[in-house]
Design a protein around this motif. Structure first.
Motif, PDB file in Angstrom:
ATOM      1  N   LYS A  47       2.510   5.616  -9.134  1.00 36.23           N
ATOM      2  CA  LYS A  47       1.768   6.704  -8.477  1.00 36.23           C
ATOM      3  C   LYS A  47       0.538   6.148  -7.789  1.00 36.23           C
ATOM      4  N   CYS A  48       0.334   6.585  -6.555  1.00 39.59           N
ATOM      5  CA  CYS A  48      -0.860   6.195  -5.817  1.00 39.59           C
ATOM      6  C   CYS A  48      -2.076   6.840  -6.487  1.00 39.59           C
ATOM      7  N   SER A  49      -3.128   6.040  -6.689  1.00 39.73           N
ATOM      8  CA  SER A  49      -4.305   6.567  -7.399  1.00 39.73           C
ATOM      9  C   SER A  49      -5.115   7.514  -6.512  1.00 39.73           C
ATOM     10  N   LYS A  50      -4.860   7.450  -5.193  1.00 40.93           N
ATOM     11  CA  LYS A  50      -5.637   8.309  -4.305  1.00 40.93           C
ATOM     12  C   LYS A  50      -4.916   9.630  -4.013  1.00 40.93           C
ATOM     13  N   CYS A  51      -3.646   9.561  -3.599  1.00 37.10           N
ATOM     14  CA  CYS A  51      -2.958  10.793  -3.176  1.00 37.10           C
ATOM     15  C   CYS A  51      -1.856  11.232  -4.138  1.00 37.10           C
ATOM     16  N   GLY A  52      -1.535  10.413  -5.130  1.00 37.90           N
ATOM     17  CA  GLY A  52      -0.536  10.807  -6.117  1.00 37.90           C
ATOM     18  C   GLY A  52       0.910  10.605  -5.695  1.00 37.90           C
ATOM     19  N   PHE A  75       0.836  -1.203   0.000  1.00 35.41           N
ATOM     20  CA  PHE A  75       0.000   0.000   0.000  1.00 35.41           C
ATOM     21  C   PHE A  75       0.867   1.248   0.000  1.00 35.41           C
ATOM     22  N   CYS A  76       0.217   2.390  -0.300  1.00 35.20           N
ATOM     23  CA  CYS A  76       0.901   3.671  -0.423  1.00 35.20           C
ATOM     24  C   CYS A  76       1.527   4.081   0.916  1.00 35.20           C
ATOM     25  N   HIS A  77       2.794   4.549   0.861  1.00 39.05           N
ATOM     26  CA  HIS A  77       3.465   4.933   2.114  1.00 39.05           C
ATOM     27  C   HIS A  77       2.875   6.204   2.709  1.00 39.05           C
ATOM     28  N   GLU A  78       2.124   6.984   1.908  1.00 43.33           N
ATOM     29  CA  GLU A  78       1.520   8.217   2.422  1.00 43.33           C
ATOM     30  C   GLU A  78       0.123   7.963   2.983  1.00 43.33           C
ATOM     31  N   CYS A  79      -0.750   7.360   2.172  1.00 45.45           N
ATOM     32  CA  CYS A  79      -2.165   7.291   2.561  1.00 45.45           C
ATOM     33  C   CYS A  79      -2.636   5.861   2.809  1.00 45.45           C
ATOM     34  N   ARG A  80      -1.775   4.885   2.625  1.00 42.47           N
ATOM     35  CA  ARG A  80      -2.064   3.477   2.885  1.00 42.47           C
ATOM     36  C   ARG A  80      -3.116   2.868   1.959  1.00 42.47           C
TER      37      ARG A  80
END
Ligand SMILES: [Zn+2]
Ligand SMILES: [Zn+2]
Ligand SMILES: [Zn+2]
Length: 219
Positions: free
Chosen positions: A107-112, A85-90
């Motif tokens: 690129k994370c699809s939620k927070c970029g 999962f994304c290290h910023e928003c999980r």
């Protein structure tokens, strides 16, 4: 998907301090004694094989395990059966287009935020081909570990003669070229040149086709 998040600490074999390991690097650098310890491909293979076995045979999705003080020097590993999962928003990352052989960012699809994909270091891939790639792992060579975080050098003043010295961060004890005093760099300065690694979560993704061929009982 056979994957897991990993948090790993080892004991420095030289001074017993804790070293945080943020990925399958060849070397671990101890910030307490400044010594390096090599982490052989066989060390990684044994550890990541045990993780895989748990992921395949025991764990449910979202379940984690902690092992402590196993083996010669590893101190603690916590791993969770989970998709990277994304290290910023999980948010769970979409990894279907990943090329496992190439370093890239997803690129994370939620927070970029960029999430790093790292291929398996070749010596490890050779002895354990069932690993596909790593996500948000640090894979550092010895040279990269020793490279100071500030490039170009930092200017300091000799406390005895006031001469200006440029230090590059490779040695903690610096000889003043004007008066011959050995200047010992302060903790503050040294830590700016060699930031302490903070613990981060990284992921291993296994190659499903190869994993299916492994018989865990007779390995
Ligand atoms: Zn040490
Ligand atoms: Zn995100
Ligand atoms: Zn001096």
């Amino acid at each position: 998907m056979y994957s897991a998040s990993i948090q790993l600490n080892i004991n420095c074999p030289k001074c017993e301090s804790i070293i945080v390991i943020n990925g399958p690097s060849d070397y671990a650098h101890c910030n307490a004694c400044q010594k390096d310890t090599s982490l052989k491909p066989a060390f990684w293979k044994d550890l990541l094989y045990d993780v895989l076995e748990s992921v395949v045979t025991d764990l449910k999705v979202g379940e984690d395990v902690t092992w402590t003080s196993l083996g010669r020097f590893y101190r603690k590993i916590t791993f969770t059966k989970v998709q990277p999962f994304c290290h910023e928003c999980r948010k769970t990352l979409a990894l279907s287009k990943v090329n496992p052989k190439k370093e890239s960012n997803i690129k994370c699809s939620k927070c970029g935020a960029d999430n790093k994909i790292s291929p398996v270091p070749p010596p490890l891939k050779r002895i354990f081909p069932a690993i596909d790639y790593f996500v948000n792992a640090q894979v550092l060579s010895k040279e990269e570990l020793l490279e100071p975080a500030i490039s170009g050098g930092v200017g300091i003043t000799c406390p005895k003669c006031g001469g200006s010295l440029i230090i590059d961060g490779t040695e903690r004890l610096v000889l003043c070229e004007y008066c011959g005093l050995n200047v010992y760099l302060s903790d503050d300065l040294w830590l700016r040149l060699h930031p302490v690694l903070v613990k981060s979560e990284w992921f291993i993704v296994y190659d499903e086709k190869r994993v299916k061929k492994i018989n865990f009982d007779v390995y």
